[in-house]
Design an enzyme around this catalytic site. Sequence first.
Site, short mmCIF file in Angstrom:
data_model
loop_
_atom_site.label_atom_id
_atom_site.label_comp_id
_atom_site.label_asym_id
_atom_site.label_seq_id
_atom_site.Cartn_x
_atom_site.Cartn_y
_atom_site.Cartn_z
N ARG A 18 17.56 -18.56 -20.58
CA ARG A 18 18.33 -18.78 -19.36
C ARG A 18 19.37 -19.85 -19.63
O ARG A 18 19.09 -20.87 -20.28
CB ARG A 18 17.41 -19.25 -18.21
CG ARG A 18 16.54 -18.17 -17.60
CD ARG A 18 17.36 -17.11 -16.85
NE ARG A 18 16.52 -16.10 -16.22
CZ ARG A 18 16.21 -14.92 -16.78
NH1 ARG A 18 16.63 -14.62 -17.98
NH2 ARG A 18 15.47 -14.05 -16.12
N GLU A 77 26.91 -18.40 -15.06
CA GLU A 77 26.77 -17.00 -15.47
C GLU A 77 27.13 -16.12 -14.28
O GLU A 77 26.58 -16.35 -13.20
CB GLU A 77 25.34 -16.75 -15.92
CG GLU A 77 25.17 -15.41 -16.59
CD GLU A 77 23.78 -15.23 -17.21
OE1 GLU A 77 23.30 -16.13 -17.91
OE2 GLU A 77 23.19 -14.18 -16.93
N HIS A 113 24.42 -11.34 -21.23
CA HIS A 113 23.02 -11.22 -20.77
C HIS A 113 22.48 -9.80 -20.98
O HIS A 113 22.07 -9.12 -20.04
CB HIS A 113 22.90 -11.64 -19.30
CG HIS A 113 21.51 -12.08 -18.92
ND1 HIS A 113 21.24 -13.02 -17.96
CD2 HIS A 113 20.29 -11.69 -19.39
CE1 HIS A 113 19.94 -13.19 -17.84
NE2 HIS A 113 19.33 -12.39 -18.71
#
Length: 319
Positions: free
Chosen positions: A237, A266, A285
């Site tokens: 993360r 993000e 991602h």
Amino acid sequence: MKRVFVTRNLPGNALERLRAAGYAVEVWPEFLPPPREVLLEKVRGAAALITLVEDQVDADLLEAAGPDLKVIAQYAVGYDNIDLEAARRRGVRVTNTPGVLTEATADLAFALLAAVARRVVEGAAYVREGKWRTWHPELLLGAELHGATVGIVGFGRIGQAFARRCRGFGMRILYTSRTPKPEAAALEAEFRPLPELLAEADFVSLHTPLNEATHRLIDRAALERMKPGAILVNTARGKIVDTATLVAALEAGHLGGAGLDVTDPEPLPADHPLLRLPNVVVTPHIGSAGRATREAMARIAVENVLAVLEGREPPNPVV
Ligand code: DGY
């Protein structure tokens, strides 16, 4: 008819199983997530939600859904976007999709490590830009994988799968986790407290969930402890790393590079300073983005929804 709201289209045909079982399935059809006010409207009266990492599931959303909501099936192994306490208070079950995405995510972490260490993206750009004019002994020299020491932060399923790849490439493996893990012996992985691991490793790869203990775990002190020239890989993360400090450490030349599949913020804006650095590779991602993996995640999410709605214990409970 009970309603299931799915916040994005999922690969494969797992949702057909819900329809065949008699549920009204509504899928948000667009590529981008539903805007917040639309999401709050869409969840109203739903019995189940299938959510993604970008969907903020908090007390307001649970309130908007109302008393029919029984289960939130997260289409991911991580669930830091979900307020578990709020779900618990309302008796809403939360599930995730562990296990099936382990190998795909470890593959991508290794791909990022290899790409940064051996300057694959820089090399490809060099060729495309017409700069390749000769074989030169000093052209695009990178870090060797074989014989390097890798430090793995978080030694759960994905951390261990990444370790297996590193072992296959002849690396020495250090790991850190809350407590030493018995599985480490088979991988010849040595436990180190985080500060020692950071000081010893040529490459550091993050595989912890995001929670209060890991939020900005890789801060200024941690980055300063890393060896000069070390490479950081993050497929866990973005918020585990203090991005501004990472940029500073890369710009100052203290770190050798970074491979990031997750970022903070993000999505990462195209004009972000990280993207000006040639020794940084950022992917959007996509750790679990193998076709079979993403289809399996959909099947698992559906199985969890069905279990809860049919009064069975879900196979992958978080709450
Ligand atoms: C996860 O599973 O948590 C990933 O971030 C998305 O697959």
